[in-house]
Each structure stands twice: as structure tokens, then as C-alpha cells.
Design an enzyme around this catalytic site. Sequence first.
Site, PDB file in Angstrom:
ATOM      1  N   HIS A   1       0.814  -1.214   0.000  1.00  0.00           N
ATOM      2  CA  HIS A   1       0.000   0.000   0.000  1.00  0.00           C
ATOM      3  C   HIS A   1       0.848   1.264   0.000  1.00  0.00           C
ATOM      4  O   HIS A   1       2.053   1.243   0.291  1.00  0.00           O
ATOM      5  CB  HIS A   1      -0.940   0.015   1.207  1.00  0.00           C
ATOM      6  CG  HIS A   1      -0.242   0.009   2.529  1.00  0.00           C
ATOM      7  ND1 HIS A   1       0.310   1.147   3.089  1.00  0.00           N
ATOM      8  CD2 HIS A   1      -0.014  -0.996   3.418  1.00  0.00           C
ATOM      9  CE1 HIS A   1       0.850   0.850   4.260  1.00  0.00           C
ATOM     10  NE2 HIS A   1       0.674  -0.454   4.483  1.00  0.00           N
TER      11      HIS A   1
ATOM     12  N   CYS B   1       3.298  -5.137   6.354  1.00  0.00           N
ATOM     13  CA  CYS B   1       2.934  -4.795   4.983  1.00  0.00           C
ATOM     14  C   CYS B   1       4.158  -4.332   4.196  1.00  0.00           C
ATOM     15  O   CYS B   1       5.204  -4.031   4.759  1.00  0.00           O
ATOM     16  CB  CYS B   1       1.887  -3.683   4.973  1.00  0.00           C
ATOM     17  SG  CYS B   1       0.283  -4.186   5.637  1.00  0.00           S
TER      18      CYS B   1
END
Length: 414
Positions: free
Chosen positions: A339, A357
Site C-alpha cells: 500500500h 505490509c
Amino acid sequence: MNVRPISGASVDARGRGGTGLLALILGVLLLAVTACGGGGGAGSGSAGDGKGEDAGGTEAKQSQAVVSIAPKDGTKAVDTSGALKVSAAKGKLTEVKVKDAKGTEIAGKITGGGASWTPSTHLAAGTRYTVHAVAKDSEDRTAAEDSSFTTLTPKNTFIGTFTPEDGSKVGVGMPFSVRFSRGITHPEDVEKAISIKTEPAVEVAGHWFGNDRLDFRPEKYWASGTKVTVKLNLDGVEGRDGVYGKQDKTVSFTIGRNQVSVVDAKKLTMKVTQDGKVVNTLRVTTGKAGYDTWNGQMVMSEKLTVTRMNGDTVGYGGEYDIKDVPHAIRLTTSGTFLHGNYWGGDAFGNYRASHGCVGLRDVKGGYDGDAPAAWFFNHSMIGDVVVVKNSDDATVAPDNGLNGWNMSWAKWKA
């Protein structure tokens, strides 16, 4: 003595009697009787000689073959599997046709040298079927039987929700994944009811994750341009005792260009390749110590232009709550995303700063189309592959997302 002529008789004027004329009349009458009733001569038939059939043919004999159909004609609430059988005695089956109310024919095979026929698949629920069967005996004489019956209407049913969607274009890593609404205890029957055809042809195999999820994939990533057609013939399949499928659906999707991106957790870089060529190299940040990013092959399953990320949802209660994370792409069910990150400072390419992440530089609101996260988001599609290597964590589990590529082909088919 006066004598009158007898009424109806003729008297010759020259005094001769009617003997000749009488003989002629008797002869004509005899000929007529002979012509109408037959003379009983050689080669003729009569009521008393037992030869009453037509002189030009013989009486047809009935076929000795006997066709049997189960269930019996008119039966209702018939089971969708195992109940339909056709057989022949004293002969061999030559034709069996089973059709539903729409005229669709059910596939089946004649086996045992013509002794029996069984369907190749299950029947649909709540459906009327007609059966026409033909057999011949040893003298090639034909016997036929017709029947009809209606299958059961189940009280308990299940369906499968699937990805990708019908008509979609997806990346080369996209499996066809089905999640069932009820736990399946007859997996072989359910898997047999799902058929996959590809153009060009390639072997595709299914693998069960637990009792409610079934994924299909080839040995290697799909070839670009492959057309995949999936037939979900679940209507009437008994997935577990007394629970039947109620879907009959065809799903088609196409494989797009080949994009595989490789994240190096030590170098903190991501090389984006399309059709085997590197098209961009981006600096990233990955999971910090104790929150390491999974290694392995991960398939993009969801793209969100903006989303909220709260540590409470993944067991990191109170550690973060970011309401406007831009350009988020899901990689695992457990919460791993690739992201955009506007709060990471100079971490990209320099140090690991995330909670697992993969982060790319972005701006708040995601409005900058030239930011690395925006570029990658716009050049990616569902089904693309992200490979993480050199992380300190383990390899992601095959069922954590659409990540069955982390299982060998031998284990996948076992």
C-alpha cells in the site's frame, strides 16, 4: 290328354327337351362355386388344414430382449445420484436417451457389452426426466421401453461463492477459488461437478483447503491470453448427507499480461516485471523486527483506492489506526497489504518500518499520480503476483489468501 309346359322350363319347338341347356346352367353354377370357395386342391389353404396365414409371408416373432428402467415410471422424489439405471436381459442395449424437461440430454455409457447403462453425472434436483431405451436380441429384433420420473426437491442446500468474477480479466497468478456455504463431506462428488476448460489447453487441478474451500490452478502461472471457462454443475450434488447444491452456472475469465513483482526484504527494493522484462524498480519498506513480512508468492485479491487500517483487526490493538491509507492492494487474508504510505519519512529503501505490509511512498489523499504507490496501483490488476524474498519470517501459508503457489504441484494434486 292335354299337357301344359312346366313353368320356367323351355321346350324345343322341334320337340327336343331342355337337357342341353340345363347342363350348361349347372356347369356355370359349379364354376362360380369353385372360384369363390376354392376347390381344396394342392397348395391351397382351408379352414380345416391349419394354414390360415397369408401365402406371401410369415407371422412376425416378438423380440426376446427385455428392457428394464429404474426408477419405475411415474416415481417421484428420486435421488439425484445412483437411482437411475437401465438394463437389458436376453439382449443388448443399443440406445438410451435421458432428457430433462428442456430437452437437454444426460450423458451416460452403455457397459457390460450392452447389459446396462448408467449416467456419467448426477441429476438436477426437482426435475422431471424422460427415458427412452432400445435393445436387440440375438436375432436383431428390437424391443423398446419408455419411462419418466421426477427427482427430489431438497430441504437443505448449499452454494459456492467464487473468484474471479465472470467476464473479468485477471493476472497470471489468479486461481479459481470457490468457498462453499456449508462444510462439504463428499468432496469427490463436489469436485467432479466442477469442470474447467482452457484455451490453449493446460492441465488444471483442484485442491481442498479444509471442507469449505476448493481452489483450481495449473502447475505454473497461467499463460497470458489464456481463456478459462468454468462449469459449476452443482445442482443436485449431495455435498453432505441431505444437503444438495443448487447452482448451475458457467463462469469465464481471461488472463491478461504477465506481471510479477519481486520484493527483496534486505535490499528494500521491488522489481516490477511484465512479460519477463523489468519495467520499474521501486524502493519499499517492509515489516520491522517482530512484525516481519511473509516470504513467498502472494496474489493480489483486492484493490482499494483508499481504506482504513486498524491494528485491532489483526491483533495489534492500539498500535495504529490510519483512516485514509491510499492505494492499498490485499495480498493475504490475514491482513498483509502492499500500500501507499505518506507517514513513513525516509524509510523507503533504507529501513524496515511497517507492521508486516509492503509500503511504497505516497502522498496523503493519494492525489499524486507520479508517486510510486500510485504508479504501481495503476499498473496492477487482481491476480498479479508479488513475490517476497529474504525476509526473516516464514513462507506464507497456501490458504492465507489466494496463495496456493507456495505448495508444490505434487502436494497440490495429492
